[in-house]
Design an enzyme around this catalytic site. Structure first.
Site, PDB file in Angstrom:
ATOM      1  N   HIS A  46     -10.375   0.867   2.057  1.00  0.00           N
ATOM      2  CA  HIS A  46     -10.104   1.858   3.095  1.00  0.00           C
ATOM      3  C   HIS A  46     -11.258   1.697   4.080  1.00  0.00           C
ATOM      4  O   HIS A  46     -12.376   2.119   3.804  1.00  0.00           O
ATOM      5  CB  HIS A  46     -10.071   3.274   2.514  1.00  0.00           C
ATOM      6  CG  HIS A  46      -9.766   4.303   3.561  1.00  0.00           C
ATOM      7  ND1 HIS A  46      -8.571   4.972   3.618  1.00  0.00           N
ATOM      8  CD2 HIS A  46     -10.498   4.741   4.618  1.00  0.00           C
ATOM      9  CE1 HIS A  46      -8.578   5.791   4.658  1.00  0.00           C
ATOM     10  NE2 HIS A  46      -9.737   5.671   5.286  1.00  0.00           N
ATOM     11  N   HIS A  93       0.874  -1.196   0.000  1.00  0.00           N
ATOM     12  CA  HIS A  93       0.000   0.000   0.000  1.00  0.00           C
ATOM     13  C   HIS A  93       0.894   1.224   0.000  1.00  0.00           C
ATOM     14  O   HIS A  93       1.506   1.554   1.016  1.00  0.00           O
ATOM     15  CB  HIS A  93      -0.912   0.001   1.236  1.00  0.00           C
ATOM     16  CG  HIS A  93      -1.834   1.183   1.297  1.00  0.00           C
ATOM     17  ND1 HIS A  93      -3.188   1.052   1.501  1.00  0.00           N
ATOM     18  CD2 HIS A  93      -1.612   2.516   1.189  1.00  0.00           C
ATOM     19  CE1 HIS A  93      -3.753   2.248   1.514  1.00  0.00           C
ATOM     20  NE2 HIS A  93      -2.816   3.156   1.334  1.00  0.00           N
ATOM     21  N   HIS A 133      -4.379  -0.891   6.054  1.00  0.00           N
ATOM     22  CA  HIS A 133      -3.969  -0.060   7.189  1.00  0.00           C
ATOM     23  C   HIS A 133      -4.927  -0.197   8.378  1.00  0.00           C
ATOM     24  O   HIS A 133      -5.543   0.784   8.805  1.00  0.00           O
ATOM     25  CB  HIS A 133      -3.780   1.401   6.799  1.00  0.00           C
ATOM     26  CG  HIS A 133      -4.820   2.010   5.898  1.00  0.00           C
ATOM     27  ND1 HIS A 133      -6.151   1.926   6.158  1.00  0.00           N
ATOM     28  CD2 HIS A 133      -4.709   2.712   4.747  1.00  0.00           C
ATOM     29  CE1 HIS A 133      -6.817   2.564   5.203  1.00  0.00           C
ATOM     30  NE2 HIS A 133      -5.957   3.036   4.336  1.00  0.00           N
ATOM     31  N   HIS A 169       1.489   5.390  -1.632  1.00  0.00           N
ATOM     32  CA  HIS A 169       1.098   6.571  -2.408  1.00  0.00           C
ATOM     33  C   HIS A 169       2.347   7.164  -3.039  1.00  0.00           C
ATOM     34  O   HIS A 169       3.267   7.565  -2.326  1.00  0.00           O
ATOM     35  CB  HIS A 169       0.445   7.622  -1.500  1.00  0.00           C
ATOM     36  CG  HIS A 169      -0.808   7.128  -0.863  1.00  0.00           C
ATOM     37  ND1 HIS A 169      -2.048   7.275  -1.440  1.00  0.00           N
ATOM     38  CD2 HIS A 169      -1.020   6.441   0.286  1.00  0.00           C
ATOM     39  CE1 HIS A 169      -2.968   6.722  -0.663  1.00  0.00           C
ATOM     40  NE2 HIS A 169      -2.364   6.203   0.390  1.00  0.00           N
ATOM     41  N   LYS A 193      -9.463  -0.517  -5.635  1.00  0.00           N
ATOM     42  CA  LYS A 193      -9.453   0.129  -4.334  1.00  0.00           C
ATOM     43  C   LYS A 193     -10.811   0.739  -4.033  1.00  0.00           C
ATOM     44  O   LYS A 193     -11.331   1.519  -4.826  1.00  0.00           O
ATOM     45  CB  LYS A 193      -8.382   1.227  -4.336  1.00  0.00           C
ATOM     46  CG  LYS A 193      -8.380   2.084  -3.094  1.00  0.00           C
ATOM     47  CD  LYS A 193      -7.794   1.365  -1.905  1.00  0.00           C
ATOM     48  CE  LYS A 193      -7.979   2.159  -0.633  1.00  0.00           C
ATOM     49  NZ  LYS A 193      -6.775   2.289   0.152  1.00  0.00           N
ATOM     50  N   ASP A 238       1.476   2.515   3.557  1.00  0.00           N
ATOM     51  CA  ASP A 238       0.637   3.713   3.418  1.00  0.00           C
ATOM     52  C   ASP A 238       1.491   4.975   3.497  1.00  0.00           C
ATOM     53  O   ASP A 238       1.039   6.014   3.979  1.00  0.00           O
ATOM     54  CB  ASP A 238      -0.475   3.737   4.474  1.00  0.00           C
ATOM     55  CG  ASP A 238      -1.564   4.751   4.125  1.00  0.00           C
ATOM     56  OD1 ASP A 238      -1.599   5.223   2.981  1.00  0.00           O
ATOM     57  OD2 ASP A 238      -2.377   5.064   5.014  1.00  0.00           O
TER      58      ASP A 238
HETATM   59  C1  NCD Z   1      -3.582   9.033   2.232  1.00  0.00           C
HETATM   60  C2  NCD Z   1      -3.158  10.072   1.209  1.00  0.00           C
HETATM   61  O1  NCD Z   1      -2.594  11.081   1.612  1.00  0.00           O
HETATM   62  O2  NCD Z   1      -3.346   9.863   0.004  1.00  0.00           O
HETATM   63  N1  NCD Z   1      -3.519   9.595   3.544  1.00  0.00           N
HETATM   64  C3  NCD Z   1      -3.388   8.906   4.690  1.00  0.00           C
HETATM   65  O3  NCD Z   1      -3.465   9.519   5.761  1.00  0.00           O
HETATM   66  N2  NCD Z   1      -3.175   7.618   4.705  1.00  0.00           N
HETATM   67  C4  NCD Z   1      -4.919   8.554   1.884  1.00  0.00           C
HETATM   68  C5  NCD Z   1      -5.269   7.270   2.554  1.00  0.00           C
HETATM   69  O4  NCD Z   1      -4.730   6.229   2.255  1.00  0.00           O
HETATM   70  O5  NCD Z   1      -6.156   7.307   3.423  1.00  0.00           O
HETATM   71 ZN    ZN Z   2      -3.257   5.095   1.813  1.00  0.00          ZN
END
Ligand code: NCD
Ligand code: ZN
Length: 346
Positions: free
Chosen positions: A137, A14, A175, A16, A100, A248
């Site tokens: 999520h 996971h 998460h 970003h 997702k 995450d």
């Molecule tokens: C994530 C993001 O910033 O894209 N933020 C987070 O707090 N984890 C989004 C997410 O996965 O909830």
């Molecule tokens: Zn995330």
């Protein structure tokens, strides 16, 4: 005493990566240690079609360091307009590895998320048929539900009903932040797995709120009470293959974090493995780190294990930057609040 540890090269289930300047700056922090990652589709606009995913994959491949063989595992953002045909075709050619599900409004860039779950039943049934995992999520977004109760409410109101209706659907509850999440996933049979982040093993809600507000610890789902953190640590270090790493890691510029309505996300890519080695060592489970970071994830996603290895060495405190620079501005690296002694040397 162990001071050197060689494990199979890990994956991040996971992650970003964002886009543009941010992508360029944060990607090497992941490719340095990880062989593959499940790439979150919450760009603006989101990655919703196979064509979007192919384009985004190309941008990641273009941005990645030239000597890296990192493989992004693409996902689609499930919307009420997602087409069965598109999903099926993208999965067949190995372009996507999951869909997702963001409940609308749950987190950063989730406006396009699902409001009416009935509208996605056909897509979910197709996914069950072809074995394509649904990453969720796991938070409800109803304003009347307390933010600390949103994960437990999601399990009861959304996740469990979906899984009862489509029992073959393979789900990754991402998460997880509560004992409720741990218990639900552990008792859920072989169609469900749970990912756990680095930061939720280290911080509880006091770290965010006691003695001053610390925006860099604010993420979603938000860290909960200490008893939940302890349950997450027990799950992560248990050797139960139902739980594996999804960092995450979610970079935002300091300008976006440090404002009256700051963004959610902790950026753990640079020091995540060092933190994990320490956590597992503290809990007497260093021998279980490899399963959590390198083995259980591919097993659930039905992918081969990586061939390469990484070596960690224990020594004087690891130095890592407090921030990394990006073309969009500095991004603060997650501060575990303790010196780290395990460094990735190879
Ligand atoms: C994530 C993001 O910033 O894209 N933020 C987070 O707090 N984890 C989004 C997410 O996965 O909830
Ligand atoms: Zn995330």
């Amino acid at each position: 005493m162990t001071d050197r540890l060689t494990i199979r090269r890990p994956d991040d289930w996971h992650l970003h990566l964002r886009d543009g300047e941010m992508l360029k700056a944060v990607l090497p922090e992941t490719t340095r240690h990880f062989a593959r990652a499940i790439i979150m589709p919450n760009l603006v606009p989101p990655v919703v079609t196979a064509a979007d995913a192919a384009d985004y994959r190309d941008r990641i491949m273009w941005a990645k360091p030239k000597n890296s063989d990192f493989k992004p595992l693409m996902t689609l953002y499930l919307t009420e307009d997602t087409e069965v045909r598109d999903v099926r075709a993208a999965a067949e050619i190995g372009l996507i590895h999951a869909l997702k599900l963001y409940p609308a409004g749950a987190t950063t860039n989730s406006q396009s998320g699902v409001r009416d779950f009935k509208k996605v039943t056909r897509v979910l049934e197709t996914m069950a048929q072809i074995g394509l995992p649904l990453c969720v999520h796991g938070e409800v977004t109803n304003p009347e539900v307390d933010i600390f109760d949103r994960e437990a409410a999601f399990i009861e109101r959304v996740l469990d009903p979906i899984r009862r209706e489509i029992p073959e659907l393979r789900v990754v509850m991402e998460h997880i932040t509560t004992k409720d999440g741990v218990d639900y996933v552990a008792g859920g049979g072989d169609t469900i797995a749970g990912t756990i982040t680095v930061h939720h093993l280290v911080i509880n809600r006091n770290h965010i709120l006691a003695g001053g507000i610390r925006p860099h610890y604010y993420c979603l789902p938000v860290a909960k009470r200490e008893e939940h953190r302890i349950a997450l640590r027990a799950a992560a270090t248990s050797g139960d293959p139902t739980f594996f790493l999804g960092t995450d890691s979610a970079p935002h510029t300091d300008a976006a974090k440090l404002q009256p309505c700051g963004c959610a996300g902790c950026f753990t890519a640079p020091n995540g493995l060092s933190i994990l080695a320490q956590v597992f060592e503290e809990d007497g489970a260093l021998d279980r780190l490899e399963g959590f970071v390198s083995e259980y994830g591919p097993r659930f996603y039905r992918l081969p294990l990586n061939d390469g290895t990484v070596t960690l060495e224990k020594g004087p405190p690891v130095e890592y930057p407090a921030q990394i620079e990006t073309g969009d501005g500095p991004v603060t690296v997650f501060d575990p609040g303790m010196p780290l002694y395990w460094r990735v040397v190879d």
